[in-house]
Structure formats: structure tokens, C-alpha cells
Design an enzyme around this catalytic site. Structure first.
Site, PDB file in Angstrom:
ATOM      1  N   GLN A  17       0.777  -1.242   0.000  1.00  0.00           N
ATOM      2  CA  GLN A  17       0.000   0.000   0.000  1.00  0.00           C
ATOM      3  C   GLN A  17       0.814   1.300   0.000  1.00  0.00           C
ATOM      4  O   GLN A  17       0.470   2.243  -0.725  1.00  0.00           O
ATOM      5  CB  GLN A  17      -0.951   0.014   1.212  1.00  0.00           C
ATOM      6  CG  GLN A  17      -1.895   1.192   1.191  1.00  0.00           C
ATOM      7  CD  GLN A  17      -2.822   1.285   2.393  1.00  0.00           C
ATOM      8  OE1 GLN A  17      -3.372   2.339   2.656  1.00  0.00           O
ATOM      9  NE2 GLN A  17      -3.012   0.214   3.132  1.00  0.00           N
ATOM     10  N   GLU A 139       1.134  -1.276   8.296  1.00  0.00           N
ATOM     11  CA  GLU A 139       0.333  -0.136   8.745  1.00  0.00           C
ATOM     12  C   GLU A 139       0.206   0.013  10.271  1.00  0.00           C
ATOM     13  O   GLU A 139       0.580   1.018  10.852  1.00  0.00           O
ATOM     14  CB  GLU A 139      -1.076  -0.257   8.127  1.00  0.00           C
ATOM     15  CG  GLU A 139      -2.102   0.720   8.650  1.00  0.00           C
ATOM     16  CD  GLU A 139      -1.830   2.154   8.237  1.00  0.00           C
ATOM     17  OE1 GLU A 139      -1.501   2.380   7.075  1.00  0.00           O
ATOM     18  OE2 GLU A 139      -1.959   3.053   9.098  1.00  0.00           O
ATOM     19  N   ASP A 168       0.566   3.736   5.989  1.00  0.00           N
ATOM     20  CA  ASP A 168       0.853   3.356   4.603  1.00  0.00           C
ATOM     21  C   ASP A 168       0.575   4.504   3.636  1.00  0.00           C
ATOM     22  O   ASP A 168       1.480   5.056   3.024  1.00  0.00           O
ATOM     23  CB  ASP A 168      -0.017   2.157   4.206  1.00  0.00           C
ATOM     24  CG  ASP A 168       0.565   0.846   4.701  1.00  0.00           C
ATOM     25  OD1 ASP A 168       1.768   0.807   4.990  1.00  0.00           O
ATOM     26  OD2 ASP A 168      -0.179  -0.143   4.795  1.00  0.00           O
ATOM     27  N   GLY A 247      -8.410  20.469  20.891  1.00  0.00           N
ATOM     28  CA  GLY A 247      -7.803  21.701  20.376  1.00  0.00           C
ATOM     29  C   GLY A 247      -8.442  22.926  20.996  1.00  0.00           C
ATOM     30  O   GLY A 247      -9.168  22.834  21.993  1.00  0.00           O
ATOM     31  N   GLY A 248      -8.222  24.062  20.371  1.00  0.00           N
ATOM     32  CA  GLY A 248      -8.709  25.314  20.925  1.00  0.00           C
ATOM     33  C   GLY A 248     -10.222  25.469  20.846  1.00  0.00           C
ATOM     34  O   GLY A 248     -10.802  26.300  21.538  1.00  0.00           O
TER      35      GLY A 248
HETATM   36  N1  COA Z   1      12.299 -10.315  -8.828  1.00  0.00           N
HETATM   37  C1  COA Z   1      12.938 -11.083  -7.930  1.00  0.00           C
HETATM   38  N2  COA Z   1      12.831 -10.949  -6.606  1.00  0.00           N
HETATM   39  C2  COA Z   1      12.015  -9.963  -6.165  1.00  0.00           C
HETATM   40  C3  COA Z   1      11.314  -9.114  -7.030  1.00  0.00           C
HETATM   41  C4  COA Z   1      11.479  -9.316  -8.422  1.00  0.00           C
HETATM   42  N3  COA Z   1      10.834  -8.574  -9.324  1.00  0.00           N
HETATM   43  N4  COA Z   1      10.588  -8.254  -6.289  1.00  0.00           N
HETATM   44  C5  COA Z   1      10.817  -8.552  -5.007  1.00  0.00           C
HETATM   45  N5  COA Z   1      11.685  -9.586  -4.919  1.00  0.00           N
HETATM   46  C6  COA Z   1      12.210 -10.221  -3.719  1.00  0.00           C
HETATM   47  C7  COA Z   1      13.170  -9.327  -3.004  1.00  0.00           C
HETATM   48  O1  COA Z   1      14.421  -9.318  -3.648  1.00  0.00           O
HETATM   49  C8  COA Z   1      13.193  -9.959  -1.613  1.00  0.00           C
HETATM   50  O2  COA Z   1      14.096 -11.026  -1.608  1.00  0.00           O
HETATM   51  P1  COA Z   1      15.240 -11.195  -0.465  1.00  0.00           P
HETATM   52  O3  COA Z   1      14.550 -11.059   0.842  1.00  0.00           O
HETATM   53  O4  COA Z   1      15.741 -12.562  -0.769  1.00  0.00           O
HETATM   54  O5  COA Z   1      16.237 -10.145  -0.675  1.00  0.00           O
HETATM   55  C9  COA Z   1      11.798 -10.556  -1.472  1.00  0.00           C
HETATM   56  O6  COA Z   1      11.188 -10.421  -2.765  1.00  0.00           O
HETATM   57  C10 COA Z   1      10.923  -9.998  -0.406  1.00  0.00           C
HETATM   58  O7  COA Z   1      10.932  -8.588  -0.356  1.00  0.00           O
HETATM   59  P2  COA Z   1      10.292  -7.800   0.902  1.00  0.00           P
HETATM   60  O8  COA Z   1      10.083  -6.380   0.506  1.00  0.00           O
HETATM   61  O9  COA Z   1      11.124  -7.964   2.139  1.00  0.00           O
HETATM   62  O10 COA Z   1       8.853  -8.466   1.052  1.00  0.00           O
HETATM   63  P3  COA Z   1       8.105  -9.147   2.293  1.00  0.00           P
HETATM   64  O11 COA Z   1       6.818  -9.660   1.756  1.00  0.00           O
HETATM   65  O12 COA Z   1       8.959 -10.110   3.012  1.00  0.00           O
HETATM   66  O13 COA Z   1       7.809  -7.928   3.292  1.00  0.00           O
HETATM   67  C11 COA Z   1       6.961  -5.738   3.855  1.00  0.00           C
HETATM   68  C12 COA Z   1       6.754  -7.023   3.039  1.00  0.00           C
HETATM   69  C13 COA Z   1       5.892  -4.747   3.427  1.00  0.00           C
HETATM   70  C14 COA Z   1       6.804  -6.052   5.347  1.00  0.00           C
HETATM   71  C15 COA Z   1       8.378  -5.151   3.569  1.00  0.00           C
HETATM   72  O14 COA Z   1       8.507  -4.985   2.183  1.00  0.00           O
HETATM   73  C16 COA Z   1       8.636  -3.846   4.262  1.00  0.00           C
HETATM   74  O15 COA Z   1       8.895  -3.775   5.472  1.00  0.00           O
HETATM   75  N6  COA Z   1       8.650  -2.754   3.485  1.00  0.00           N
HETATM   76  C17 COA Z   1       8.998  -1.424   3.998  1.00  0.00           C
HETATM   77  C18 COA Z   1       7.901  -0.817   4.799  1.00  0.00           C
HETATM   78  C19 COA Z   1       6.595  -0.766   4.068  1.00  0.00           C
HETATM   79  O16 COA Z   1       6.474  -0.181   3.019  1.00  0.00           O
HETATM   80  N7  COA Z   1       5.570  -1.329   4.696  1.00  0.00           N
HETATM   81  C20 COA Z   1       4.208  -1.132   4.309  1.00  0.00           C
HETATM   82  C21 COA Z   1       3.764  -1.950   3.228  1.00  0.00           C
HETATM   83  S1  COA Z   1       2.181  -1.344   2.779  1.00  0.00           S
END
Ligand code: COA
Length: 425
Positions: A17, A139, A168, A247-248
Site C-alpha cells: 500500500q 500499517e 501506509d 484543540g482550541g
Molecule cells: N524479482 C525477484 N525478486 C524480487 C522481485 C522481483 N521482481 N521483487 C521482489 N523480490 C524479492 C526481493 O528481492 C526480496 O528477496 P530477499 O529477501 O531474498 O532479498 C523478497 O522479494 C521480499 O521482499 P520484501 O520487501 O522484504 O517483502 P516481504 O513480503 O517479506 O515484506 C513488507 C513485506 C511490506 C513487510 C516489507 O517490504 C517492508 O517492510 N517494506 C517497507 C515498509 C513498508 O512499506 N511497509 C508497508 C507496506 S504497505
């Protein structure tokens, strides 16, 4: 009419998101947003909360309008070549991967800069540098760690999260401002830069008034909180204040006619000082206009519960819309509690494009929230979200200039993985 960001190309590595909110806004302002998704899977939200089997969810469609989608395995050698070409061809890379993902992919900031020194790299992370910088965040974690939960809810209840996605979508908004600011600075410096918005920071920014109250506590009780009138001592941190405005201009949510059966038969009523005398007349308490206990704002603060109980006796005789009509005539600030159903049906929101109906080839018509920011010279038409990999070949050919032969080679390498037919179907 051209759009404000026409000519800006975004390499959109966002998912879920926060990031998609940001890139959707940029797309609405005219940027060419190319969403890079994992072959065969795509943004995880395509398959989450699906209301129609095997059709992109509303979660996905409502956050990815006006974008193109390509599939690319960025861990595949050929995929990395394509990604490098994309970095050369785009102005901004936006990502909200977990911490360290871009580095592990082989594309740290230094490398991106060496490929394209003009590129702006914009990231959402859960936390900024510090003890939690490596944490993944969603979120409600941000709401809790950014000060929203500790200040939301009732004093005698547990902390609450709010339905507004301030962690988000709120951080996505912050990031979008950072990106256009960096684009503006680039017109002078010619250089790209990093833009980072941490979700904790974004939420705290939106809770700024509660940090204000934290510091006011050092100088005495918060008299605008109903707890003051109830004679309950304040602790050492900003408390939860229920529906007090805090607030005020004291305000409260009050029952309206029908509240016994309608969960949204309520109105927010603000006792703004300049219209106090009108309020007294409307509710049938003209004596309060001159009474020492009610005439001045400071005198009213210890009596907020009594005052709002009396106003509620009046609002309970009216529907929320009747109350709104009457109060508006006297410039008394108020707002009915509108349900999502009422908002979906609101014709004025439809007329301004804030609520839009979008047609999707697989799901049919659905409602979405259009661009809430209106620019007089940059109209925001909302076009449907892309199917997974719908524009892969188009982007390889038209943006990156690859020949049919090169495109076939990339397909054969497995970097795009999903079969071509399905991708362009
Ligand atoms: N091709 C190959 N690999 C890909 C890819 C692509 N096109 N796109 C993503 N990946 C892989 C990444 O390289 C990563 O691999 P690695 O862990 O081996 O390096 C993997 O997908 C997972 O990425 P990640 O972003 O950590 O996803 P997740 O599902 O484990 O975590 C979140 C999701 C949202 C918790 C995390 O992305 C996060 O904390 N983001 C920052 C904060 C945020 O925006 N949170 C709110 C989300 S609404």
C-alpha cells in the site's frame, strides 16, 4: 492538456500500500509509471482479499491505477540487464521493499548512481536509522510506533488503531512530496538524490498536535480534554481523549435521531467560540450567553461534559443531516458521521472525481477514490490498473528499444518467466 508530470518516468518497485499510493499519485499527475513485478506472482495484494476468484483484488486495483505492469525476475542475470536498462531510462526509482532488499538484489544506491547519476531513488521504510531500522513494518505497526495508537481511543480503554491508513497511505503521500521536491532540485543541480520516508516518522508528523500536548503537560493539565472537567489527574504522557477535539475549539461526537439502530447516526459538533451565542440560541439555552459559568471559553472548559450532554439533547431530536442544515445556517462547524455507503453514493464526490467508477476487463465496474488533489491545469483521469505483465513487451520495445530478437532472448532466459501469451492476454 498536458499533465504536470508528463515526461517523468518512474521505475515503480513498490508493493502492498505505502509505495503504490505514492506512485499512483505520480501517475495521476501524468508520470509514466512502470510497475515491476515478480513473474507469475506480482504484487502480493493482487491475490489478497479477493472478492472474485482469480481476479485482481480491489486492494490492488484501487492502488495501481494509471500504471503499466511488467514482470521481471531481478535475480536472473538477464533480468538484471533489463533492470539496468530501466534505471538508465527512468527518472525515479520508487521502492518499499524490506530493509536491505535492493542491496541484496545487487542494486545499492552507489551502483544506481553510477548507472544513472540523475536518478532519484525514493524509499519507504518502517523506521529511519536507529534500533529498529532492520524491521519490516505494516500499517498498524507504524500507527503504534508513531504515536497514533497511544493517543487514540478512550482513556479507560486499550490503545486503538484508526481506519485511516496514516502509516501506509500517509507515508506514500510524504514520499510523493519528497520525489517532486527532488525532481525540482534536480532542475538546478542536475543530480539525483535519495528520498526516504519512514513510516514511524510519517505517523508522528501526522500526530504533531499530540507531541504539542505532551509538552503542554509540563505546564499544567490539558484543560481542553474532558478528563480535566472530570477531575481526573493527568499522567506523564498525552492521554487518549476519546472524541474530544483537544484543540482550541472543543468538539465531540453526539447522538442524532436514529442512533439506537443506525451505527452512524452521529454528528461532530464544534463549540467554536465566535458562534457560542448562536449555539445557545439553537439549543434553547439563551441564558448561557451571559451566565458566568458558560459565557466565556475558559469558564466552559471544566463543564464540557455537561455542555455537550445538553447539546446532545438537541441533536437527538434531529437526523444528522437535519442538524447539519440547521447548524450550517448559523456557521456552526459540524459534520455528520458518514458511512462508506453514504460516501460511495455521494453525488458531489462523484462530480469532482474524488469517487470514480472504473471499468476493469476481468472484474467489471467498481468504485475507487480518485485523485484528492486537484490541479487546474493537470486533469486526473483514472484508468484501470494493469494486468500482471500486461505491458512487458511494450516496455521492452518502446521504452528500452529492444528488438524482437532481443525480446525473444529475454523471454527465453526465463527473466520474464510467465508465458508470453498469458502476460499480454
Ligand atoms: N524479482 C525477484 N525478486 C524480487 C522481485 C522481483 N521482481 N521483487 C521482489 N523480490 C524479492 C526481493 O528481492 C526480496 O528477496 P530477499 O529477501 O531474498 O532479498 C523478497 O522479494 C521480499 O521482499 P520484501 O520487501 O522484504 O517483502 P516481504 O513480503 O517479506 O515484506 C513488507 C513485506 C511490506 C513487510 C516489507 O517490504 C517492508 O517492510 N517494506 C517497507 C515498509 C513498508 O512499506 N511497509 C508497508 C507496506 S504497505
Amino acid at each position: 492538456m498536458t499533465k504536470a508530470l508528463t515526461g517523468v518516468r518512474i521505475l515503480d518497485f513498490t508493493h502492498v500500500q505505502s509505495g503504490p499510493t505514492c506512485t499512483q499519485l505520480l501517475a495521476w499527475f501524468g508520470a509514466d509509471v512502470i510497475k515491476v513485478e515478480r513473474p507469475g506472482v506480482g504484487d502480493i495484494t493482487r491475490g489478497q482479499l479477493q472478492d472474485i476468484p482469480n481476479v485482481d483484488s480491489l486492494y490492488f486495483t484501487m492502488l495501481n491505477h494509471n500504471k503499466r505492469s511488467i514482470t521481471l525476475d531481478t535475480k536472473n542475470a538477464k533480468g538484471k540487464e533489463v533492470l539496468t536498462a530501466l534505471i538508465k531510462s527512468c527518472d525515479v526509482l520508487v521502492e518499499n521493499f524490506g530493509p536491505g532488499v535492493l542491496d541484496r538484489m545487487g542494486f545499492p544506491w552507489e551502483k544506481i548512481q553510477s548507472i544513472n547519476p540523475k536518478m532519484i531513488v525514493a524509499s519507504v521504510k518502517g523506521f529511519g536509522p536507529g534500533p529498529y531500522q532492520e524491521c519490516k513494518v505494516y500499517e498498524n505497526v507504524a500507527q503504534c510506533t508513531g504515536g497514533a495508537a497511544s493517543t487514540t481511543g478512550f482513556r479507560d480503554g486499550v490503545p486503538l488503531v484508526t481506519g485511516a491508513q496514516i502509516g501506509d497511505s500517509g507515508t506514500g503521500l510524504h514520499l510523493a512530496l519528497g520525489i517532486v521536491t527532488a525532481l525540482f532540485q534536480r532542475t538546478v543541480t542536475g543530480r539525483g538524490q535519495r528520498v526516504t520516508a519512514a513510516m514511524q516518522d510519517g505517523v508522528l508528523n501526522l500526530c504533531r498536535v499530540k507531541l504539542r500536548d505532551q509538552q503542554r503537560l509540563a505546564h499544567g493539565p490539558l484543560k481542553e480534554y474532558s478528563q480535566f472537567g472530570e477531575g481526573i489527574a493527568f499522567g506523564d504522557a498525552t492521554p487518549r481523549a476519546g472524541n474530544d477535539s483537544g484543540g482550541g475549539q472543543p468538539g465531540r461526537i453526539l447522538k442524532c435521531k436514529g442512533w439506537e439502530t443506525d451505527p452512524n447516526a452521529y454528528i461532530y459538533f464544534i463549540t467554536q467560540a465566535p458562534v457560542w451565542e448562536k449555539i445557545c440560541d439553537v439549543i434553547g439555552e439563551p441564558g448561557w450567553k451571559t451566565h458566568a459559568d458558560y459565557a466565556k471559553p475558559a469558564a466552559r472548559l471544566p463543564r464540557l461534559n455537561e455542555i455537550f450532554a445538553r447539546i446532545e439533547q438537541w441533536t437527538m431530536t434531529k437526523t444528522k443531516f437535519e442538524a447539519m442544515d440547521i447548524l450550517n445556517e448559523f456557521d456552526i462547524p459540524c459534520g455528520p458521521i458518514l458511512s462508506m455507503k453514504e460516501l460511495a453514493e455521494d453525488q458531489s464526490l462523484r462530480a469532482t472525481g474524488t469517487v470514480v467508477e472504473v471499468d476493469h476487463p476481468r472484474r467489471g465496474k467498481y468504485l475507487s477514490v480518485g485523485n484528492p488533489i486537484k490541479l487546474s491545469d493537470s486533469p486526473s483521469d483514472v484508468t484501470r490498473s494493469p494486468l500482471l505483465g500486461e505491458h512487458t513487451d511494450e516496455v521492452l520495445r518502446d521504452v528500452l528499444g529492444f528488438s524482437d530478437h532481443q525480446i525473444a532472448e529475454i523471454h527465453d532466459s526465463g527473466a520474464l518467466a510467465a508465458p508470453r501469451k498469458e502476460a499480454v492476454e
